[in-house]
Design an enzyme around this catalytic site. Sequence first.
Site, mmCIF file in Angstrom:
data_model
loop_
_atom_site.group_PDB
_atom_site.id
_atom_site.type_symbol
_atom_site.label_atom_id
_atom_site.label_comp_id
_atom_site.label_asym_id
_atom_site.label_seq_id
_atom_site.Cartn_x
_atom_site.Cartn_y
_atom_site.Cartn_z
ATOM 1 N N LYS A 128 0.877 -1.190 0.000
ATOM 2 C CA LYS A 128 0.000 0.000 0.000
ATOM 3 C C LYS A 128 0.900 1.222 0.000
ATOM 4 O O LYS A 128 2.050 1.146 0.447
ATOM 5 C CB LYS A 128 -0.885 0.003 1.259
ATOM 6 C CG LYS A 128 -2.110 0.888 1.150
ATOM 7 C CD LYS A 128 -3.265 0.200 0.457
ATOM 8 C CE LYS A 128 -4.397 1.157 0.164
ATOM 9 N NZ LYS A 128 -5.570 0.487 -0.394
ATOM 10 N N ASP A 168 -6.943 4.378 -4.751
ATOM 11 C CA ASP A 168 -7.643 4.233 -3.465
ATOM 12 C C ASP A 168 -8.263 5.605 -3.214
ATOM 13 O O ASP A 168 -8.467 6.371 -4.181
ATOM 14 C CB ASP A 168 -6.665 3.818 -2.356
ATOM 15 C CG ASP A 168 -7.361 3.396 -1.058
ATOM 16 O OD1 ASP A 168 -7.891 2.278 -0.988
ATOM 17 O OD2 ASP A 168 -7.410 4.210 -0.089
HETATM 18 P P1 NDP Z 1 -13.019 7.702 -3.041
HETATM 19 O O1 NDP Z 1 -11.976 8.729 -2.830
HETATM 20 O O2 NDP Z 1 -13.513 7.449 -4.412
HETATM 21 O O3 NDP Z 1 -14.287 7.981 -2.114
HETATM 22 C C1 NDP Z 1 -14.178 8.058 -0.744
HETATM 23 C C2 NDP Z 1 -15.526 8.449 -0.177
HETATM 24 O O4 NDP Z 1 -15.481 8.374 1.243
HETATM 25 C C3 NDP Z 1 -15.910 9.878 -0.510
HETATM 26 O O5 NDP Z 1 -17.294 9.981 -0.586
HETATM 27 C C4 NDP Z 1 -15.364 10.644 0.683
HETATM 28 O O6 NDP Z 1 -15.985 11.893 0.910
HETATM 29 C C5 NDP Z 1 -15.681 9.688 1.797
HETATM 30 N N1 NDP Z 1 -14.742 9.908 2.909
HETATM 31 C C6 NDP Z 1 -13.389 9.873 2.857
HETATM 32 N N2 NDP Z 1 -12.869 10.167 4.052
HETATM 33 C C7 NDP Z 1 -13.927 10.403 4.856
HETATM 34 C C8 NDP Z 1 -14.054 10.757 6.210
HETATM 35 N N3 NDP Z 1 -12.959 10.950 6.977
HETATM 36 N N4 NDP Z 1 -15.308 10.892 6.711
HETATM 37 C C9 NDP Z 1 -16.412 10.690 5.945
HETATM 38 N N5 NDP Z 1 -16.342 10.368 4.642
HETATM 39 C C10 NDP Z 1 -15.124 10.230 4.120
HETATM 40 O O7 NDP Z 1 -12.404 6.337 -2.411
HETATM 41 P P2 NDP Z 1 -12.831 4.843 -2.701
HETATM 42 O O8 NDP Z 1 -14.276 4.754 -2.936
HETATM 43 O O9 NDP Z 1 -11.891 4.308 -3.698
HETATM 44 O O10 NDP Z 1 -12.451 4.157 -1.313
HETATM 45 C C11 NDP Z 1 -13.374 4.092 -0.217
HETATM 46 C C12 NDP Z 1 -12.935 3.001 0.749
HETATM 47 O O11 NDP Z 1 -12.877 1.738 0.057
HETATM 48 C C13 NDP Z 1 -11.557 3.172 1.366
HETATM 49 O O12 NDP Z 1 -11.555 2.624 2.665
HETATM 50 C C14 NDP Z 1 -10.660 2.314 0.459
HETATM 51 O O13 NDP Z 1 -9.472 1.910 1.101
HETATM 52 C C15 NDP Z 1 -11.602 1.143 0.219
HETATM 53 N N6 NDP Z 1 -11.278 0.331 -0.941
HETATM 54 C C16 NDP Z 1 -11.215 0.890 -2.191
HETATM 55 C C17 NDP Z 1 -10.935 0.104 -3.281
HETATM 56 C C18 NDP Z 1 -10.975 0.635 -4.667
HETATM 57 O O14 NDP Z 1 -10.877 -0.169 -5.613
HETATM 58 N N7 NDP Z 1 -11.140 1.931 -4.883
HETATM 59 C C19 NDP Z 1 -10.605 -1.341 -3.121
HETATM 60 C C20 NDP Z 1 -10.826 -1.850 -1.777
HETATM 61 C C21 NDP Z 1 -11.107 -1.013 -0.750
HETATM 62 P P3 NDP Z 1 -15.203 13.250 0.557
HETATM 63 O O15 NDP Z 1 -15.317 13.406 -0.920
HETATM 64 O O16 NDP Z 1 -15.892 14.291 1.339
HETATM 65 O O17 NDP Z 1 -13.770 13.061 1.011
#
Ligand code: NDP
Length: 448
Positions: A128, A168
């Site tokens: 990571k 991510d």
């Molecule tokens: P994105 O950046 O596309 O989206 C993240 C989302 O979560 C946004 O809506 C963001 O809101 C919100 N968010 C982030 N931080 C916070 C916080 N502190 N409090 C509340 N909301 C928050 O990321 P992903 O969708 O890619 O990833 C989301 C999760 O999934 C993570 O834990 C990641 O590690 C996990 N994951 C992702 C994979 C992938 O293929 N993308 C694979 C496996 C796991 P805002 O825009 O306001 O920041």
Amino acid sequence: MDIKKYVKEIREKLGEKDNGQTEYLQAIDEFLPSMEAFLAKNPEFAEANILELLIEPERVIQFRVPWQDDQGNWRVNRGYRIQYNSAIGPYKGGLRFHPSVNLSVLKFLAFEQIFKNSLTGLPIGGGKGGSDFDPKGKSDGEVMRFCQSFMTELHKHIGPNTDVPAGDIGVGAREIGYLYGTYKRIRNYDAGVLTGKPLTYWGSQTRTEATGYGAVYFVRHLLNDLNDSFEGKKVVVSGSGNVSIYAMEKAAELGATVLTCSDSNGFVYDPDGIDVALVKEIKEKKRERISKYVETRKNAVYHDGQSVWDLKEAYDIALPCATQNELNKEQAAILVENGVKIVAEGANMPCTLDAVHVFAENNVLYCPGKAANAGGVAVSALEMSQNSERLSWSFEKVDGMLDDIMKNIFEICRDTAKEYGQENNFVLGANVAGFERVAEAMLSQGLV
Ligand code: NDP
């Protein structure tokens, strides 16, 4: 050998060495009870001290990322890559750009990635990386210059056969494009060095959808086992990023009503079912806040400054898809009151350890991220295969393979939990099955 004492001593040593790395130690604390059960049954792995070896990352890289903002000021961020374990294949795991990124967060993510990748059955090790850079509010030019600087250092440590990063939080198609372009210029081309690439150059069909779809496939197989389905279910989702959007899309396609989504400012409740096309328009195209959603949906309500997990409404399935530790013990109790039956993690470690205990005590079926969200990395591994053979597979083919992989992961978690006399303990199932493959590989390679 006293297994309890052995495991306890490993935890104590780690607590001293990595004191203050809260998220990392939390991931370790979720993992170790499963190891007690496994090692009691398989003492040869304890004799070989595989657990302590595996917990020590193979390599931790930290570097400086200087970049220039639009006003010409020089700014600096920290970059990292954790190359945690390569026993079963090249390091594989995403890059996160978010101000909360530090060594603890990335070590927890890399540690979980080892077992997630192992569960896919594909040849990928755990890694990571990322930076405390915040792409939010930055211009395209600033993001591009940051990515170019980040890769100018990172390229020294990665390669299609050694370490293959992906996206991510904060790293989507735009960032992957800038990172890839820089790698190509420096190294004179190597398509397989990053995954999550756009379809116009070496990307895989279904990669964008894979994590969200995969989480829903995992739950569908679980429901299937209970002679049930998504049809008519009420589903609550957090986040509105890559994972959330495609989890919502697939759950709705399978007949569920998705009631919520959110960002870090607040959440939207839509009793008519979230309009996923509208969320895509707001978040993917315009990069706006989720509060915009209610401007065009007459029955939807925006709750500023609140968490989805404070919602008091009846629903069946919860899919936390935003970030780590977003759902705590008190909120877990609200979910139980709401009548939730299944909690499946699209995000990594979104539930605190206390919250997970509340689910267990109330017979809520809890599916940990390392199993439920493995679809993203699985399709990334399929992208690596396509890049190696210079071919591109159809959406249907990759989607079908994703579904098969999620079915296998569900079954291996279910069966392993049963084998240990802990039916429905998918945490134990995922940890033990994920660990076993890696530990066997380490033993056979003489890494002891
Ligand atoms: P994105 O950046 O596309 O989206 C993240 C989302 O979560 C946004 O809506 C963001 O809101 C919100 N968010 C982030 N931080 C916070 C916080 N502190 N409090 C509340 N909301 C928050 O990321 P992903 O969708 O890619 O990833 C989301 C999760 O999934 C993570 O834990 C990641 O590690 C996990 N994951 C992702 C994979 C992938 O293929 N993308 C694979 C496996 C796991 P805002 O825009 O306001 O920041």
